[in-house]
Design a protein around this motif. Structure first.
Motif, PDB file in Angstrom:
ATOM      1  N   PRO A   1     -21.288  -8.955 -18.681  1.00 28.32           N
ATOM      2  CA  PRO A   1     -21.718  -7.606 -19.080  1.00 28.32           C
ATOM      3  C   PRO A   1     -21.199  -6.541 -18.113  1.00 28.32           C
ATOM      4  N   THR A   2     -20.812  -6.937 -16.907  1.00 30.51           N
ATOM      5  CA  THR A   2     -20.306  -5.980 -15.925  1.00 30.51           C
ATOM      6  C   THR A   2     -18.788  -6.051 -15.836  1.00 30.51           C
ATOM      7  N   ALA A   3     -18.122  -6.289 -16.958  1.00 26.86           N
ATOM      8  CA  ALA A   3     -16.670  -6.420 -16.980  1.00 26.86           C
ATOM      9  C   ALA A   3     -16.023  -5.102 -16.561  1.00 26.86           C
ATOM     10  N   LYS A   4     -14.887  -5.213 -15.876  1.00 29.55           N
ATOM     11  CA  LYS A   4     -14.194  -4.042 -15.352  1.00 29.55           C
ATOM     12  C   LYS A   4     -12.980  -3.735 -16.232  1.00 29.55           C
ATOM     13  N   LEU A   5     -12.842  -2.468 -16.616  1.00 24.05           N
ATOM     14  CA  LEU A   5     -11.715  -2.012 -17.399  1.00 24.05           C
ATOM     15  C   LEU A   5     -10.675  -1.444 -16.436  1.00 24.05           C
ATOM     16  N   VAL A   6      -9.469  -2.001 -16.444  1.00 18.83           N
ATOM     17  CA  VAL A   6      -8.413  -1.532 -15.552  1.00 18.83           C
ATOM     18  C   VAL A   6      -7.250  -0.991 -16.384  1.00 18.83           C
ATOM     19  N   ILE A   7      -6.560  -0.003 -15.840  1.00 13.95           N
ATOM     20  CA  ILE A   7      -5.484   0.685 -16.543  1.00 13.95           C
ATOM     21  C   ILE A   7      -4.165  -0.022 -16.251  1.00 13.95           C
ATOM     22  N   GLU A   8      -3.323  -0.105 -17.276  1.00 11.76           N
ATOM     23  CA  GLU A   8      -2.021  -0.759 -17.137  1.00 11.76           C
ATOM     24  C   GLU A   8      -1.107   0.076 -16.239  1.00 11.76           C
ATOM     25  N   PRO A   9      -0.212  -0.575 -15.490  1.00  4.72           N
ATOM     26  CA  PRO A   9       0.659   0.143 -14.551  1.00  4.72           C
ATOM     27  C   PRO A   9       1.558   1.189 -15.208  1.00  4.72           C
ATOM     28  N   TRP A  10       2.067   0.903 -16.402  1.00  9.52           N
ATOM     29  CA  TRP A  10       2.967   1.856 -17.052  1.00  9.52           C
ATOM     30  C   TRP A  10       2.266   3.158 -17.364  1.00  9.52           C
ATOM     31  N   LEU A  11       0.967   3.097 -17.676  1.00  8.92           N
ATOM     32  CA  LEU A  11       0.215   4.311 -17.989  1.00  8.92           C
ATOM     33  C   LEU A  11      -0.031   5.131 -16.724  1.00  8.92           C
ATOM     34  N   VAL A  12      -0.334   4.446 -15.620  1.00 14.23           N
ATOM     35  CA  VAL A  12      -0.513   5.136 -14.341  1.00 14.23           C
ATOM     36  C   VAL A  12       0.800   5.809 -13.941  1.00 14.23           C
ATOM     37  N   GLN A  13       1.917   5.101 -14.132  1.00 12.66           N
ATOM     38  CA  GLN A  13       3.236   5.644 -13.812  1.00 12.66           C
ATOM     39  C   GLN A  13       3.508   6.904 -14.625  1.00 12.66           C
ATOM     40  N   ALA A  14       3.204   6.874 -15.922  1.00 15.13           N
ATOM     41  CA  ALA A  14       3.442   8.032 -16.778  1.00 15.13           C
ATOM     42  C   ALA A  14       2.548   9.208 -16.378  1.00 15.13           C
ATOM     43  N   ALA A  15       1.305   8.922 -16.038  1.00 12.98           N
ATOM     44  CA  ALA A  15       0.390   9.990 -15.637  1.00 12.98           C
ATOM     45  C   ALA A  15       0.843  10.629 -14.323  1.00 12.98           C
TER      46      ALA A  15
ATOM     47  N   PRO B   1      -1.447  -2.659  -9.113  1.00 17.66           N
ATOM     48  CA  PRO B   1      -0.943  -1.484  -8.396  1.00 17.66           C
ATOM     49  C   PRO B   1       0.421  -1.694  -7.745  1.00 17.66           C
ATOM     50  N   HIS B   2       0.779  -2.923  -7.411  1.00 18.62           N
ATOM     51  CA  HIS B   2       2.080  -3.163  -6.787  1.00 18.62           C
ATOM     52  C   HIS B   2       3.244  -2.949  -7.750  1.00 18.62           C
ATOM     53  N   LYS B   3       2.976  -2.874  -9.055  1.00 21.45           N
ATOM     54  CA  LYS B   3       4.023  -2.671 -10.049  1.00 21.45           C
ATOM     55  C   LYS B   3       4.332  -1.185 -10.274  1.00 21.45           C
ATOM     56  N   VAL B   4       3.488  -0.298  -9.742  1.00 21.08           N
ATOM     57  CA  VAL B   4       3.666   1.134  -9.954  1.00 21.08           C
ATOM     58  C   VAL B   4       4.614   1.686  -8.894  1.00 21.08           C
ATOM     59  N   ASP B   5       5.507   2.552  -9.322  1.00 22.10           N
ATOM     60  CA  ASP B   5       6.401   3.237  -8.396  1.00 22.10           C
ATOM     61  C   ASP B   5       5.681   4.508  -7.945  1.00 22.10           C
ATOM     62  N   TRP B   6       4.993   4.428  -6.826  1.00 19.82           N
ATOM     63  CA  TRP B   6       4.160   5.520  -6.356  1.00 19.82           C
ATOM     64  C   TRP B   6       5.044   6.654  -5.829  1.00 19.82           C
ATOM     65  N   PRO B   7       4.594   7.919  -5.982  1.00 25.14           N
ATOM     66  CA  PRO B   7       5.394   9.048  -5.498  1.00 25.14           C
ATOM     67  C   PRO B   7       5.485   9.074  -3.970  1.00 25.14           C
ATOM     68  N   GLU B   8       6.395   9.885  -3.466  1.00 26.10           N
ATOM     69  CA  GLU B   8       6.608   9.957  -2.021  1.00 26.10           C
ATOM     70  C   GLU B   8       5.392  10.495  -1.272  1.00 26.10           C
ATOM     71  N   TRP B   9       4.652  11.397  -1.894  1.00 27.91           N
ATOM     72  CA  TRP B   9       3.502  12.009  -1.226  1.00 27.91           C
ATOM     73  C   TRP B   9       2.272  11.105  -1.212  1.00 27.91           C
ATOM     74  N   TRP B  10       2.344   9.922  -1.836  1.00 24.18           N
ATOM     75  CA  TRP B  10       1.203   9.007  -1.930  1.00 24.18           C
ATOM     76  C   TRP B  10       0.842   8.473  -0.539  1.00 24.18           C
ATOM     77  N   GLU B  11      -0.429   8.544  -0.183  1.00 19.31           N
ATOM     78  CA  GLU B  11      -0.842   8.158   1.159  1.00 19.31           C
ATOM     79  C   GLU B  11      -1.620   6.832   1.194  1.00 19.31           C
ATOM     80  N   VAL B  12      -2.291   6.473   0.136  1.00 21.39           N
ATOM     81  CA  VAL B  12      -3.106   5.267   0.118  1.00 21.39           C
ATOM     82  C   VAL B  12      -2.201   4.045   0.081  1.00 21.39           C
ATOM     83  N   ARG B  13      -2.476   3.093   0.957  1.00 23.50           N
ATOM     84  CA  ARG B  13      -1.668   1.878   1.013  1.00 23.50           C
ATOM     85  C   ARG B  13      -2.073   0.911  -0.097  1.00 23.50           C
ATOM     86  N   ILE B  14      -1.087   0.228  -0.657  1.00 21.68           N
ATOM     87  CA  ILE B  14      -1.336  -0.762  -1.707  1.00 21.68           C
ATOM     88  C   ILE B  14      -1.006  -2.127  -1.134  1.00 21.68           C
ATOM     89  N   PHE B  15      -1.946  -3.048  -1.241  1.00 22.04           N
ATOM     90  CA  PHE B  15      -1.752  -4.388  -0.693  1.00 22.04           C
ATOM     91  C   PHE B  15      -1.513  -5.369  -1.782  1.00 22.04           C
TER      92      PHE B  15
END
Length: 185
Positions: A133-147, A171-185
């Motif tokens: 019942p506490t399932a987590k909905l996560v967004i696909e990488p391509w949608l994050v990239q487009a946004a 998150p490792h599949k997203v090409d994050w912008p240059e100004w992105w500060e949060v580290r992705i592990f």
């Protein structure tokens, strides 16, 4: 009949009494059923198959999986299958043109605040551990990239960046912008 020479029996000339008689069908039972069944293309090619490419599992249709198999086997071995695979790889490159784009309109209606079903149906989100019942909905990488591409150079705050990373499926599949500060592990 008396004028005809005598009939010689030999190779390719069976006796007249054992030959098929005119007007009488020798195959009294007819053609057996099921001899000329069409191949089940619709049932086989309509199915989904899972292939592993570069360690990533993908669901594709059976015909695409079959082409992947042929090309991989052809390139792995030497012989006629190899030349066939190489021709199959060169043909799309030679006739490559700009693919036609097609507008797809998908209308779905969400009930009060229910966004997960339309997003899952469109392939925009994925429900992790859907049986809880506490399932987590996560967004696909391509949608994050487009946004992020629509944001342009407008940076987000650290808290917003952390929220986006936490809500992204891979998150490792997203090409994050240059100004992105949060580290992705």
């Amino acid at each position: 009949m008396a004028d005809e020479p005598p009939y010689e029996i030999g190779y390719g000339r069976p006796p007249k009494r054992t030959q098929f008689q005119p007007g009488i069908c020798p195959n009294t039972r007819g053609r057996p059923r099921g001899r000329n069944k069409p191949l089940p293309y619709d049932t086989v090619l309509g199915r989904e198959a899972t292939i592993v490419e570069d360690g990533v599992r993908k669901k594709v249709t059976a015909d695409v999986a079959f082409l992947h198999y042929l090309i991989n086997e052809g390139l792995a071995k030497d012989g006629p299958l190899r030349s066939l695979a190489l021709r199959a790889l060169q043909k799309p490159q030679a006739t490559a043109t700009k693919p036609k784009t097609q507008l797809v309109v998908y209308t779905c209606y969400a009930q009060d605040g229910e966004v997960d079903k339309p997003m899952r149906n469109l392939g925009m989100a994925h429900l992790l551990d859907s049986y809880r019942p506490t399932a987590k909905l996560v967004i696909e990488p391509w949608l994050v990239q487009a946004a992020l591409a629509r944001l342009g150079d407008r940076p987000l705050t650290i808290a917003e960046q952390e929220t986006i990373v936490a809500a992204t499926r891979k998150p490792h599949k997203v090409d994050w912008p240059e100004w992105w500060e949060v580290r992705i592990f």
